[in-house]
Design an enzyme around this catalytic site. Structure first.
Site, PDB file in Angstrom:
ATOM      1  N   HIS A 174       0.853  -1.200   0.000  1.00 36.12           N
ATOM      2  CA  HIS A 174       0.000   0.000   0.000  1.00 36.12           C
ATOM      3  C   HIS A 174       0.879   1.237   0.000  1.00 36.12           C
ATOM      4  CE1 HIS A 174      -3.865  -2.104   0.570  1.00 36.12           C
ATOM      5  NE2 HIS A 174      -3.084  -3.030   1.063  1.00 36.12           N
ATOM      6  N   TYR A 222       3.749  -4.764   9.496  1.00 34.38           N
ATOM      7  CA  TYR A 222       3.794  -3.300   9.458  1.00 34.38           C
ATOM      8  C   TYR A 222       4.982  -2.804  10.279  1.00 34.38           C
ATOM      9  CZ  TYR A 222      -1.149  -3.476   7.859  1.00 34.38           C
ATOM     10  OH  TYR A 222      -2.320  -3.718   7.195  1.00 34.38           O
TER      11      TYR A 222
END
Lengths: 359, 178
Positions: A63, A333
Site C-alpha cells: 500500500h 507493518y
C-alpha cells in the site's frame, strides 16, 4: 570460605561454567529464532513483499502509494451499548487517515484491479488511539502468515510479462481455494470509480467489550454517503496515473466527504478466525456515527506517512479476535516501518506531481 | 558467616534477584516477539511494555540505593585488571538497564505509537514524532539488547568463577544464605 586446594584442577569447574553460560546463550538464540530459519516473523513477511515486488527503499512495503486525509468522527452514541471504547461516546474526535492503493510501487498507476484502501487513526482522550487499515473488499486472499508468504512467492511477476509464472500460481491455487475464491470475487466485484464512493471493510474480525465486560465478535465497515459508479475494468490502463488521488483531492476541495461507521455483529458460529470467509449479509448492522474527511494533503507533509496503521493499536473496549492474520499484519507493518525508517523517506508521487505543476 | 560485613544487604539482594528475573524475562520476550508473526507476538508485546516500565522504576530505585550503600569490597588478592573489569561492567549494567527502557519508550514516541502499559494507562510521548529518530532508536534497541545479554553472560560467568573456582566469597555476598 577456605581457598581451594592448589592440587585441585580448575578445569572441570571451568567446563561447568562454560556449559551453563553456553546453554543460556543457546536458549536465547533459539527464542530469537536464529536456530529455526523457517519461523515466520514480521521480517520474513516483509521479505516476501520485497521478493514479490522488488525493493523500494524508504517506502511502505505494501500500500505504498497514498494520500493523507484529516477530519473527525462524529459518534452518535449508539456504539456505547456494544463497546466501552471512548470513541463511541456521543461527541467528536479528530482523525488522521490515509487513502492508498494496493501494491508496492510508489509511482505505479492508479488504474489497476487492486485494493482501494482507507486507513484511519482516531485520536482519543488520555493518549489512546484506534487505528484501522481497511480495504474495499470484505474478504482477504489469505488466512494466515504462512499462506501470505506462499502467495507472495507464487505470484511474483515475471520481469518480462509482468504476470506471475502460471505454473507456480496454478500449483499455489490448487492448495488454496480461498485465494481462488478471492480472485473470482475481484474479477466480478465492481471497482469503485472514486475513493470517495468506496465502502471500506475491517478485513478481520475484532471483539467489542461493553461496560459490563460482555464481549461480542464484530467486523466494521465505512459506508459512503457519496454515491457513484464503478470503473470500467477494460479501460483501467488508459486512466491518468494518479487519477484516484487527484479525484479525491478535487472532491475534498469542493466539500467534506462522509462515511457511516457500521458495526456488523456476528451470529453464533460465524468464523472470527478467518478473513477469507465473509459473513452472511443479514447480520445485525449498527450505525454508530459519521466519519467526516475535509482535508487531503500529500504524504510528505500530511502526517500519515511516518506512522503505521497497525490494526492492533486499539483502545480499551476493542480487542483482537482469534484471527491469526491480525498479529501477522501487525508484525509486518512493524518490520516494514523499521526498514523504511532506517532507509529514510522520499517525496511521494502526489507531492512531486503537485510540485511539477502537473495539476 | 552471618557477621561478615562484606555482604550485600537484603534490600540490595532483593533488588538484584528481582531485576535479574525481570531483565532476563524481558530480553527473552523481546527477541522472541520479533521472531514471530503468530498471535504470540502481540501477547508478548503487551507484556514487554509494562515490564520495561517496571524495570526502569526499579533500576532508578536501585541506582539511588547503590549510591548510598556501597558494594562490599572485592577480595584484596583480586588482580587490579579484574577489579577494573568488575567495576566497569557493573556500571555498564546499570547504564544499560536504565537506557533500554528509555530507548524503547523514546522509539515508540518517535514512531507515533501509543505506549500502552495497561488497559487504563497510556504513557505520554517523551520525544517528538520523527521517523529517522525512530529508525535509529529501533535499531539501537536491538543492538543494545544483544550487548546487554552478552554482558549478563559475562557477569554470570564471572560470578560462577568466584563461586566455583576462586571461592572467595564474592558470589556469596549476593547469593549466599544467612
Amino acid at each position: 570460605m577456605p581457598p581451594s586446594s592448589p592440587s585441585r584442577s580448575p578445569w572441570p569447574a571451568f567446563a561447568l561454567i562454560g556449559v551453563a553460560v553456553g546453554l543460556l546463550a543457546l536458549a536465547f538464540l533459539w527464542v530469537a529464532g536464529w536456530l529455526q530459519p523457517s519461523r515466520i516473523g514480521g521480517g520474513k513477511l516483509a521479505d516476501s513483499l520485497e521478493y514479490n515486488a522488488g525493493k523500494h527503499p524508504g517506502w511502505r512495503r505494501a500500500h505504498t502509494k497514498g494520500l493523507c486525509v484529516t477530519g473527525h468522527f462524529d459518534s452518535n452514541g449508539a456504539g456505547v451499548a456494544l463497546s466501552k471504547a471512548s470513541v463511541f461516546r456521543a461527541g467528536s474526535v479528530p482523525v488522521l487517515g490515509r487513502f492508498s492503493t494496493g501494491g508496492s510501487d510508489p509511482f505505479g498507476p492508479d488504474g489497476r484491479p487492486t485494493f482501494h484502501s482507507l486507513a484511519l487513526a482516531f485520536h482519543l482522550p488520555r493518549g489512546e488511539e484506534w487505528r484501522t487499515a481497511m480495504d474495499h473488499t470484505p474478504i482477504f486472499p489469505v488466512a494466515n502468515a504462512a499462506d501470505f508468504v506462499a502467495l507472495q512467492i507464487a505470484s511474483k511477476p515475471d520481469p518480462v510479462t509482468h504476470k506471475p509464472d502460471p505454473a507456480k500460481m496454478k500449483a499455489y491455487l490448487a492448495q488454496h481455494p480461498e485465494t481462488q475464491a478471492f480472485l473470482d470475487y475481484m474479477a466480478t466485484a465492481p471497482l469503485p470509480a472514486s475513493f470517495a464512493t468506496g465502502t471500506y471493510y475491517s478485513i478481520n474480525a475484532f471483539r467489542f467489550i461493553d461496560g459490563n465486560g460482555q464481549s461480542r465478535a464484530v467486523r466494521w465497515q465505512f459506508e459512503p454517503e457519496t454515491k457513484g459508479g464503478d470503473l470500467d475494468k477494460k479501460t483501467l490502463d488508459q486512466q491518468p496515473v494518479d487519477f484516484l488521488f487527484d479525484d479525491l483531492i478535487a472532491r475534498v476541495k469542493r466539500g467534506p466527504l462522509r462515511w457511516h461507521l457500521v458495526i456488523v455483529l456476528a451470529d453464533a458460529g460465524d468464523r472470527t478466525d478467518n478473513a477469507t470467509v465473509a459473513w452472511p449479509a443479514n447480520r445485525r448492522h449498527v450505525d454508530v456515527g459519521t466519519l467526516v474527511l475535509d482535508r487531503a494533503t500529500p504524504e510528505e507533509t500530511g502526517g500519515c506517512r511516518d506512522i503505521t496503521y497497525d490494526p492492533l493499536v486499539l483502545p480499551n473496549g476493542i480487542a483482537p479476535s482469534d484471527d491469526p492474520l491480525l498479529a501477522a499484519r501487525s508484525a509486518t507493518y512493524a518490520a516494514s516501518f523499521h526498514r523504511r525508517a532506517v532507509e529514510g523517506p522520499h517525496p511521494d508521487a502526489i507531492s512531486l506531481a503537485a510540485k511539477g505543476g502537473q495539476k | 558467616m552471618s557477621t561478615r560485613p562484606d555482604r550485600f544487604s537484603p534490600v540490595a539482594r532483593t533488588l538484584h534477584w528481582t531485576m535479574a528475573a525481570l531483565i532476563l524475562a524481558m530480553l527473552f520476550i523481546g527477541v522472541g516477539m520479533v521472531s514471530t508473526a503468530e498471535p504470540l507476538y502481540p501477547t508478548l508485546l503487551a507484556w514487554h511494555r509494562p515490564i520495561g516500565a517496571l524495570i526502569l522504576v526499579l533500576a532508578l530505585i536501585r541506582l539511588g540505593y547503590r549510591l548510598h550503600h556501597p558494594a562490599p569490597p572485592l577480595p584484596a588478592d583480586l588482580p587490579a585488571v579484574q577489579k577494573l573489569a568488575a567495576h566497569g561492567s557493573h556500571w555498564l549494567l546499570y547504564a544499560t538497564m536504565i537506557a533500554m527502557p528509555l530507548i524503547g519508550w523514546s522509539m515508540q514516541s518517535a514512531g507515533g505509537y501509543p505506549v500502552r502499559l495497561t488497559t487504563w494507562l497510556v504513557l505520554p510521548p517523551i520525544v517528538p514524532r520523527d521517523i529517522l529518530l525512530y529508525g535509529f532508536l529501533r535499531s539501537a534497541h536491538t543492538v543494545v539488547a544483544y550487548c546487554f545479554f552478552a554482558l549478563i553472560l559475562v557477569h554470570l560467568a564471572a560470578a560462577l568463577v568466584h563461586a566455583l573456582i576462586r571461592r572467595d566469597g564474592v558470589f556469596e555476598s549476593m547469593a549466599g544464605g544467612r
